[in-house]
Design a protein around this motif. Structure first.
Motif, PDB file in Angstrom:
ATOM      1  N   GLU A 184      -9.292   7.867   4.086  1.00 29.34           N
ATOM      2  CA  GLU A 184     -10.168   7.332   3.039  1.00 29.34           C
ATOM      3  C   GLU A 184     -10.768   8.396   2.138  1.00 29.34           C
ATOM      4  OE1 GLU A 184     -13.069   4.895   5.044  1.00 29.34           O
ATOM      5  OE2 GLU A 184     -11.615   3.270   5.417  1.00 29.34           O
ATOM      6  N   ASP A 192       4.169   1.767  15.047  1.00 32.03           N
ATOM      7  CA  ASP A 192       2.892   1.534  14.375  1.00 32.03           C
ATOM      8  C   ASP A 192       1.719   1.647  15.347  1.00 32.03           C
ATOM      9  OD1 ASP A 192       1.199   0.882  12.291  1.00 32.03           O
ATOM     10  OD2 ASP A 192       1.933  -1.168  12.042  1.00 32.03           O
ATOM     11  N   ASP A 193       0.559   1.966  14.799  1.00 31.13           N
ATOM     12  CA  ASP A 193      -0.704   1.987  15.562  1.00 31.13           C
ATOM     13  C   ASP A 193      -0.606   2.856  16.807  1.00 31.13           C
ATOM     14  OD1 ASP A 193      -1.390   0.118  13.681  1.00 31.13           O
ATOM     15  OD2 ASP A 193      -1.252  -1.592  15.028  1.00 31.13           O
ATOM     16  N   PRO A 219      -4.905 -10.958   8.040  1.00 32.50           N
ATOM     17  CA  PRO A 219      -3.783 -11.067   8.985  1.00 32.50           C
ATOM     18  C   PRO A 219      -4.210 -10.738  10.417  1.00 32.50           C
ATOM     19  CG  PRO A 219      -3.506  -9.161   7.538  1.00 32.50           C
ATOM     20  CD  PRO A 219      -4.652  -9.958   7.000  1.00 32.50           C
ATOM     21  N   PHE A 241      -6.813   4.238   1.797  1.00 36.27           N
ATOM     22  CA  PHE A 241      -7.480   3.853   0.558  1.00 36.27           C
ATOM     23  C   PHE A 241      -7.610   5.026  -0.404  1.00 36.27           C
ATOM     24  CE2 PHE A 241      -9.951   0.276   2.956  1.00 36.27           C
ATOM     25  CZ  PHE A 241      -8.766  -0.446   3.055  1.00 36.27           C
ATOM     26  N   LEU A 259       0.774  -8.695   4.635  1.00 34.49           N
ATOM     27  CA  LEU A 259       0.736 -10.139   4.396  1.00 34.49           C
ATOM     28  C   LEU A 259      -0.671 -10.619   4.053  1.00 34.49           C
ATOM     29  CD1 LEU A 259       2.292 -12.836   4.543  1.00 34.49           C
ATOM     30  CD2 LEU A 259       1.920 -12.812   7.027  1.00 34.49           C
ATOM     31  N   ARG A 260      -0.756 -11.482   3.067  1.00 28.96           N
ATOM     32  CA  ARG A 260      -2.029 -12.078   2.660  1.00 28.96           C
ATOM     33  C   ARG A 260      -1.914 -13.598   2.634  1.00 28.96           C
ATOM     34  NH1 ARG A 260      -3.401  -8.018   4.124  1.00 28.96           N
ATOM     35  NH2 ARG A 260      -4.349  -6.260   3.036  1.00 28.96           N
ATOM     36  N   ASN A 281       5.999  -5.015   8.704  1.00 29.71           N
ATOM     37  CA  ASN A 281       5.528  -5.177  10.083  1.00 29.71           C
ATOM     38  C   ASN A 281       6.327  -6.265  10.794  1.00 29.71           C
ATOM     39  OD1 ASN A 281       2.948  -3.439  10.326  1.00 29.71           O
ATOM     40  ND2 ASN A 281       2.700  -4.511   8.367  1.00 29.71           N
ATOM     41  N   GLN A 336       0.843  -1.199   0.000  1.00 34.41           N
ATOM     42  CA  GLN A 336       0.000   0.000   0.000  1.00 34.41           C
ATOM     43  C   GLN A 336       0.880   1.252   0.000  1.00 34.41           C
ATOM     44  OE1 GLN A 336      -2.430   0.871   3.484  1.00 34.41           O
ATOM     45  NE2 GLN A 336      -4.014   1.719   2.134  1.00 34.41           N
ATOM     46  N   GLU A 374       3.878   0.036   2.269  1.00 34.72           N
ATOM     47  CA  GLU A 374       3.869  -0.908   3.387  1.00 34.72           C
ATOM     48  C   GLU A 374       3.514  -2.292   2.867  1.00 34.72           C
ATOM     49  OE1 GLU A 374       1.203  -0.128   6.683  1.00 34.72           O
ATOM     50  OE2 GLU A 374       1.896  -1.900   7.771  1.00 34.72           O
ATOM     51  N   GLN A 398      -5.470   4.532  12.652  1.00 35.10           N
ATOM     52  CA  GLN A 398      -6.631   4.999  11.877  1.00 35.10           C
ATOM     53  C   GLN A 398      -7.853   5.307  12.732  1.00 35.10           C
ATOM     54  OE1 GLN A 398      -8.753   1.832   9.467  1.00 35.10           O
ATOM     55  NE2 GLN A 398      -6.683   1.024   9.357  1.00 35.10           N
ATOM     56  N   GLU A 452      -2.717   7.011   9.289  1.00 29.82           N
ATOM     57  CA  GLU A 452      -3.155   5.752   8.690  1.00 29.82           C
ATOM     58  C   GLU A 452      -4.650   5.769   8.414  1.00 29.82           C
ATOM     59  OE1 GLU A 452      -1.440   2.891  11.939  1.00 29.82           O
ATOM     60  OE2 GLU A 452      -1.205   1.943   9.982  1.00 29.82           O
ATOM     61  N   GLY A 453      -5.066   5.025   7.407  1.00 31.21           N
ATOM     62  CA  GLY A 453      -6.487   4.826   7.150  1.00 31.21           C
ATOM     63  C   GLY A 453      -7.224   6.046   6.637  1.00 31.21           C
TER      64      GLY A 453
HETATM   65  P1  C2E Z   1      -1.210  -2.298  10.197  1.00 29.68           P
HETATM   66  O1  C2E Z   1       0.234  -2.601  10.164  1.00 29.68           O
HETATM   67  O2  C2E Z   1      -1.643  -1.154  11.029  1.00 29.68           O
HETATM   68  O3  C2E Z   1      -1.643  -2.129   8.678  1.00 29.68           O
HETATM   69  C1  C2E Z   1      -2.612  -1.205   8.230  1.00 29.68           C
HETATM   70  C2  C2E Z   1      -3.947  -1.894   7.994  1.00 29.68           C
HETATM   71  O4  C2E Z   1      -4.916  -0.902   7.666  1.00 29.68           O
HETATM   72  C3  C2E Z   1      -3.943  -2.875   6.825  1.00 29.68           C
HETATM   73  O5  C2E Z   1      -4.848  -3.914   7.130  1.00 29.68           O
HETATM   74  C4  C2E Z   1      -4.496  -2.014   5.694  1.00 29.68           C
HETATM   75  O6  C2E Z   1      -5.063  -2.772   4.641  1.00 29.68           O
HETATM   76  C5  C2E Z   1      -5.531  -1.230   6.429  1.00 29.68           C
HETATM   77  N1  C2E Z   1      -5.853   0.043   5.765  1.00 29.68           N
HETATM   78  C6  C2E Z   1      -5.032   0.835   5.058  1.00 29.68           C
HETATM   79  N2  C2E Z   1      -5.668   1.946   4.614  1.00 29.68           N
HETATM   80  C7  C2E Z   1      -6.930   1.845   5.052  1.00 29.68           C
HETATM   81  C8  C2E Z   1      -8.094   2.707   4.917  1.00 29.68           C
HETATM   82  O7  C2E Z   1      -8.071   3.766   4.290  1.00 29.68           O
HETATM   83  N3  C2E Z   1      -9.241   2.269   5.538  1.00 29.68           N
HETATM   84  C9  C2E Z   1      -9.289   1.093   6.236  1.00 29.68           C
HETATM   85  N4  C2E Z   1     -10.451   0.753   6.782  1.00 29.68           N
HETATM   86  N5  C2E Z   1      -8.217   0.279   6.384  1.00 29.68           N
HETATM   87  C10 C2E Z   1      -7.056   0.646   5.791  1.00 29.68           C
HETATM   88  P2  C2E Z   1      -4.467  -5.460   6.931  1.00 29.68           P
HETATM   89  O8  C2E Z   1      -3.657  -5.625   5.683  1.00 29.68           O
HETATM   90  O9  C2E Z   1      -5.717  -6.251   7.066  1.00 29.68           O
HETATM   91  O10 C2E Z   1      -3.514  -5.776   8.147  1.00 29.68           O
HETATM   92  C11 C2E Z   1      -3.979  -5.735   9.465  1.00 29.68           C
HETATM   93  C12 C2E Z   1      -2.853  -5.857  10.459  1.00 29.68           C
HETATM   94  O11 C2E Z   1      -2.231  -7.149  10.362  1.00 29.68           O
HETATM   95  C13 C2E Z   1      -1.713  -4.864  10.226  1.00 29.68           C
HETATM   96  O12 C2E Z   1      -2.050  -3.583  10.713  1.00 29.68           O
HETATM   97  C14 C2E Z   1      -0.596  -5.540  10.990  1.00 29.68           C
HETATM   98  O13 C2E Z   1      -0.732  -5.280  12.373  1.00 29.68           O
HETATM   99  C15 C2E Z   1      -0.881  -7.012  10.731  1.00 29.68           C
HETATM  100  N6  C2E Z   1       0.008  -7.478   9.656  1.00 29.68           N
HETATM  101  C16 C2E Z   1      -0.146  -7.394   8.304  1.00 29.68           C
HETATM  102  N7  C2E Z   1       0.916  -7.922   7.659  1.00 29.68           N
HETATM  103  C17 C2E Z   1       1.781  -8.347   8.623  1.00 29.68           C
HETATM  104  C18 C2E Z   1       3.074  -8.977   8.608  1.00 29.68           C
HETATM  105  O14 C2E Z   1       3.679  -9.228   7.552  1.00 29.68           O
HETATM  106  N8  C2E Z   1       3.634  -9.265   9.830  1.00 29.68           N
HETATM  107  C19 C2E Z   1       3.007  -8.969  11.005  1.00 29.68           C
HETATM  108  N9  C2E Z   1       3.627  -9.298  12.157  1.00 29.68           N
HETATM  109  N10 C2E Z   1       1.812  -8.373  11.060  1.00 29.68           N
HETATM  110  C20 C2E Z   1       1.198  -8.060   9.882  1.00 29.68           C
END
Ligand code: C2E
Ligand code: MG
Ligand code: MG
Ligand code: MG
Length: 287
Positions: free
Chosen positions: A237, A176-177, A74, A256, A62-63, A114, A45, A59, A200, A234-235
């Motif tokens: 939209e 993060d977060d 994830p 997004f 992972l899928r 991450n 992204q 960023e 976000q 973050e986030g």
């Molecule tokens: P994160 O690191 O805070 O990643 C941002 C999340 O917000 C991502 O969700 C992304 O798709 C989502 N996002 C981005 N822009 C927007 C927006 O405008 N609106 C909304 N509603 N959401 C948005 P995702 O991909 O589902 O990942 C969720 C969490 O899973 C990540 O939060 C991270 O904590 C974890 N994660 C993802 N990939 C990895 C990885 O490779 N390793 C580890 N340890 N954790 C991961």
């Protein structure tokens, strides 16, 4: 045992996990298979500079395409991977793959990965990071590790040592977060973050009149600026959110509104096309 996760929730007591114990066991077995069966991929992204709307990096997210259940978030499987010890192997794969894929991008485009608090607690992490960077050939400063406040649960000196070692390698560190965990400000003082990512939940509703999130974002930005750190909202939209975030002084925007996570191939193509356009404009103006 009741083990705290990156968000400070005691996972053992999460009712959905107790109710879904059977499902969880199945998920764990399937996760063990997933790496071997090539069921993971990364999506990317864009992270955009507020000042000029240029893409400064991506960023890696992972899928997992589960063979029977289809895509699993994830948010659902990472906590399971953390609990059953698989996050170390998966996390290493993520680091190596993200660096290798970023090697196809222009040199001024970064990649953020991450890193789980469990990876962070393992002294082997710096060696893995060094190896992933070297194998890909990218400059270390192009890699940004995203860490959550969960790493500060472990108050041992090894946390400080890990920060110093990673900075020594030359990679960037992002918190993060921010604002969703303990948000103790003490660690900001000693941890060498290059960037704070504002969660976000603070962006949601911030544009509404009277909403207090804007004031919180402003305070975080002021704090970060004082400490010499960048900020990413973050986030994001919507267009009106971009305007507000810019007004509040965040240096970067991710959401997004600028792009959803996309496959590596698509990202490489987009970057190539953008470079081509820049070149064409350069030719035109130089005449
Ligand atoms: P994160 O690191 O805070 O990643 C941002 C999340 O917000 C991502 O969700 C992304 O798709 C989502 N996002 C981005 N822009 C927007 C927006 O405008 N609106 C909304 N509603 N959401 C948005 P995702 O991909 O589902 O990942 C969720 C969490 O899973 C990540 O939060 C991270 O904590 C974890 N994660 C993802 N990939 C990895 C990885 O490779 N390793 C580890 N340890 N954790 C991961
Ligand atoms: Mg992240
Ligand atoms: Mg985040
Ligand atoms: Mg998050």
């Amino acid at each position: 045992a009741a083990k705290a996760d990156g968000r400070g929730i005691h996972r053992f007591y999460r009712p959905e996990l107790l109710a879904g114990a059977q499902n969880r066991k199945q998920l764990e077995d399937d996760l063990r298979q997933a790496l071997a069966s090539d069921e993971f991929h990364l999506t990317y992204q864009p992270v955009v500079s507020t000042a000029d709307e240029r893409i400064v990096g991506y960023e890696a997210l992972l899928r997992w395409d589960h063979p029977a259940r289809g895509p699993i978030s994830p948010a659902e499987f990472v906590p399971v991977a953390e609990e059953c010890g698989l996050i170390e192997q998966i996390g290493e794969w993520v680091l190596r793959t993200a660096c290798a894929e970023a090697a196809h991008w222009p040199e001024d485009v970064r990649v953020a990965v991450n890193v789980s608090p469990i990876q962070f607690a393992n002294p082997v992490l710096p060696a893995i990071v060094t190896s992933a960077v070297a194998a890909s050939g990218i400059a270390p400063h192009r890699l940004e590790l995203e860490i959550t406040e969960g790493v500060f649960l472990d108050e041992s000196a090894s946390t400080d040592f890990m920060f110093r070692t990673l900075k020594g390698i030359g990679v960037r560190l992002a918190l993060d977060d921010f604002g969703t965990g303990y948000s103790s400000l003490g660690y900001l003082k000693k941890a060498p973050f290059d960037k704070i990512k504002i969660d976000q939940t603070f962006v949601r509703g911030a544009v509404q009149p009277g909403n207090r999130n804007a004031a919180i974002i402003k305070a975080i930005v002021t704090l970060a600026e004082t400490l010499g750190m960048e900020t990413t909202a973050e986030g994001v939209e919507q267009q009106d959110e971009i305007a507000l975030i810019r007004e509040l002084g965040c240096s970067h925007i991710q959401g997004f509104v600028y792009g959803k996570p996309a496959r590596a191939g698509d990202v490489a193509e987009q970057l190539k096309a953008a470079a081509g356009r820049a070149l064409a404009i350069g030719h035109r103006t130089s005449r």
